[in-house]
Design an enzyme around this catalytic site. Structure first.
Site, PDB file in Angstrom:
ATOM      1  N   LYS A 269       0.926  -1.495  -0.442  1.00 15.89           N
ATOM      2  CA  LYS A 269      -0.124  -0.167   0.181  1.00 15.89           C
ATOM      3  C   LYS A 269       1.383   1.475   0.181  1.00 15.89           C
ATOM      4  O   LYS A 269       1.778   1.144   0.743  1.00 15.89           O
ATOM      5  CB  LYS A 269      -1.135  -0.369   1.892  1.00 15.89           C
TER       6      LYS A 269
ATOM      7  N   SER B 129      -9.788   2.166   2.703  1.00 13.67           N
ATOM      8  CA  SER B 129      -8.695   2.669   1.848  1.00 13.67           C
ATOM      9  C   SER B 129      -8.058   1.667   0.908  1.00 13.67           C
ATOM     10  O   SER B 129      -7.403   2.553   0.207  1.00 13.67           O
ATOM     11  CB  SER B 129      -8.136   3.770   2.609  1.00 13.67           C
TER      12      SER B 129
ATOM     13  N   SER C 138      -9.858  -0.273   6.700  1.00 13.11           N
ATOM     14  CA  SER C 138      -9.542   0.006   5.723  1.00 13.11           C
ATOM     15  C   SER C 138      -8.927  -1.125   5.249  1.00 13.11           C
ATOM     16  O   SER C 138      -8.122  -1.697   4.333  1.00 13.11           O
ATOM     17  CB  SER C 138      -9.056   1.027   5.563  1.00 13.11           C
TER      18      SER C 138
HETATM   19  N1  GLN Z   1     -13.086   4.603   5.931  1.00 13.97           N
HETATM   20  C1  GLN Z   1     -12.736   4.948   7.074  1.00 13.97           C
HETATM   21  C2  GLN Z   1     -11.999   6.693   6.964  1.00 13.97           C
HETATM   22  O1  GLN Z   1     -12.564   7.136   6.050  1.00 13.97           O
HETATM   23  C3  GLN Z   1     -11.378   4.445   7.733  1.00 13.97           C
HETATM   24  C4  GLN Z   1     -10.609   4.810   6.440  1.00 13.97           C
HETATM   25  C5  GLN Z   1      -9.569   3.426   7.480  1.00 13.97           C
HETATM   26  O2  GLN Z   1      -9.426   2.286   8.060  1.00 13.97           O
HETATM   27  N2  GLN Z   1      -8.334   3.962   6.852  1.00 13.97           N
HETATM   28  O3  GLN Z   1     -11.630   6.895   8.416  1.00 13.97           O
END
Ligand code: GLN
Length: 484
Positions: free
Chosen positions: A76, A151, A175
């Site tokens: 990532k 994400s 995410s």
């Molecule tokens: N979707 C969540 C956010 O927008 C979690 C994102 C994540 O786990 N990095 O913060």
């Protein structure tokens, strides 16, 4: 070869049926062919990947090899990797070539794994659909009109489309698990502190955790063996004995107590998701598990609590991006303050700005007690709910996401709808617990459904066992998107 497990790839490499250079090249070819369609990778650097592969091949000659030696793993783009462009999905870091390796990256390097490239992601890991990336949205390989989740959407799409053998993700509020569910792969967020956050670009430091994403629980166990471990450069890294996460994979599940939180099985979950999750629970009963109804009464507060705490931490973490030290600087500006303002105004996208504003607000004098402090108190209550629940059960199960993958653009104008994508995953981060998602069927429009498995602190080996036994009994995890 592209459908092989990490164990099979490792065996083929050790038996010299294939070299790491050949294997790496075949994945690079597949990326060249399919990435224009999926946008799963921000950066590939064949020269650097193949140099690592050549080195791995010499290791096979010398016999100093581990389970992942020679295997191409995608990273990532939140992980700093020396010599690699590391953007975190943001224009702010569009030109940042990292001078050092994140701890997770150096663990892979020491194991002889190949860095196959950097995967696309929501900007600074803020999002649930991969649409906030400066590098454009990722497409779900099961249906390219749909989102892959976020994400870690680039990673999930890359694994599902067989563009890499396995890959890393990070999970602050879901995410790893949510994109794993939406792309029909397996993903694990470890207990907070198991993987070092050193060199992992910070979003909300008390919640961020790195973890493996792959095609099966067995692959995740092999990945976690490499990723986990104490690192003194991260003050929240835990000093524990090294574990072998594959050790319990083959234990039978007889007597396993599965807790089903009644709050998760209430309104809000799509009926197609409910059907697949219930069928998975039935399968677990066949495997010898017993079901206990549990309650997580404060979990309904996890989304509002998270959207106070995560932006608060993000507003502080992101203050380092000021156009001075690294990353984007506005081409034209007046004085120093104007340079900061213009660089940040131009370098950050809309969602990141929204979080910085919310975070700054809840931390400001006069609002701190009403929002930030209250949220911290409720965070404790949410964690206590789990402690109570684990007096009655060994693992907790439920859906990972309330729906299957939605259409690109569908939730773009409504941040609250987007935030609700993580309604089942966020409490786990707030409590610091380990959680995973495995494929358990298909829902509306033939899109994959994920089953969430939540463990007690440091119970990753048991969760992997629970997931692996399901994957021996069913074949949901081995379905792959067709017609790409
Ligand atoms: N979707 C969540 C956010 O927008 C979690 C994102 C994540 O786990 N990095 O913060």
């Amino acid at each position: 070869m592209i459908h092989s497990s990490l164990t099979q790839l490792g065996a083929a490499l050790r038996a010299k049926k294939i070299s790491s250079v050949e294997l790496t090249q075949s994945y690079l070819d597949r990326i060249a062919q399919l990435n224009p369609k999926l946008n799963a990778f921000i950066t590939v650097n064949p020269e650097m990947s193949l140099a690592q592969a050549r080195e791995a091949d010499t290791r096979f000659a010398s016999g100093k090899v581990g389970a992942l030696t020679g295997i191409p793993i995608a990273q990532k783009d939140i992980f700093c990797a020396k010599g690699w462009l590391t953007t975190c999905g943001s224009k702010m870091l569009h030109n940042f070539v990292s001078p050092y390796d994140a701890h997770v990256i150096s663990q892979f390097n020491n194991a002889g794994a190949i860095n196959l490239g950097k995967t696309n992601m929501d900007e600074f890991a803020m999002g649930s659909s991969n649409e906030t990336s400066h590098y454009g949205p990722v497409k779900n390989p099961w249906d390219t009109a749909r989102v892959p989740g976020g994400s870690s959407g680039g990673t999930a799409a890359a694994v599902a489309a067989r563009l890499c053998a396995a890959a890393t993700g990070t999970d602050t509020g879901g995410s790893i698990r949510q994109p794993a569910a939406l792309c029909g792969i397996s993903g694990l967020k470890p207990t907070y502190g198991v993987c070092s956050r050193y060199g992992m670009i910070a979003f909300a430091s008390s919640l961020d955790q790195a973890g493996p994403m792959g095609r099966s629980a067995e692959d995740l166990a092999l990945m976690l063996n490499v990723m986990a471990g104490f690192d003194e450069r991260d003050s929240t890294s835990l000093q524990r004995e090294k574990e072998d996460y594959t050790r319990d994979l083959n234990k039978p599940l007889t007597g396993l107590r599965i807790g089903l939180p009644k709050e998760f099985f209430a309104a809000g979950m799509g009926s197609d998701v409910a059907q697949a999750v219930e069928a998975a629970i039935a399968e677990y009963k066949k495997l010898g598990a017993t079901i206990v109804e549990i309650s997580l009464p404060n979990s309904k507060l996890s989304v509002p609590v998270y959207y106070v705490l995560a932006p608060a931490e993000a507003s502080s973490n992101l203050s380092r991006f000021d156009g001075v030290r690294y990353g984007y600087r506005a081409p034209e500006y007046g004085d120093l303050a104007d340079m900061y303002e213009k660089s940040r105004a131009q370098g950050f996208g809309a969602e990141v700005k929204r979080r910085i504003m919310i975070g700054t607000y809840v931390l400001s004098h006069g609002y701190y007690d009403a929002y930030y402090l209250q949220a911290q108190k409720i965070r404790r209550l949410i964690a206590q709910d789990f402690t109570e629940a684990y007096k009655q059960c060994d693992v907790i199960m439920g859906p990972t996401s309330p729906s299957t993958a939605f259409k690109l653009g569908e939730k773009g104008d409504d941040p609250v709808q987007m935030y609700l994508s993580d309604i089942y995953t966020i409490a786990v981060n707030l409590a610091g617990l380990p959680g995973m998602s495995i494929p358990c069927g298909f829902g509306a429009n033939d899109m994959p459904v994920g089953l969430q498995i939540i463990g007690n602190y440091f119970d990753e080996a048991r969760m992997l066992n629970v997931a692996h036994q399901f994957q021996l009994a069913t074949d949901w995890h081995s379905h792959a998107p067709q017609g790409l």
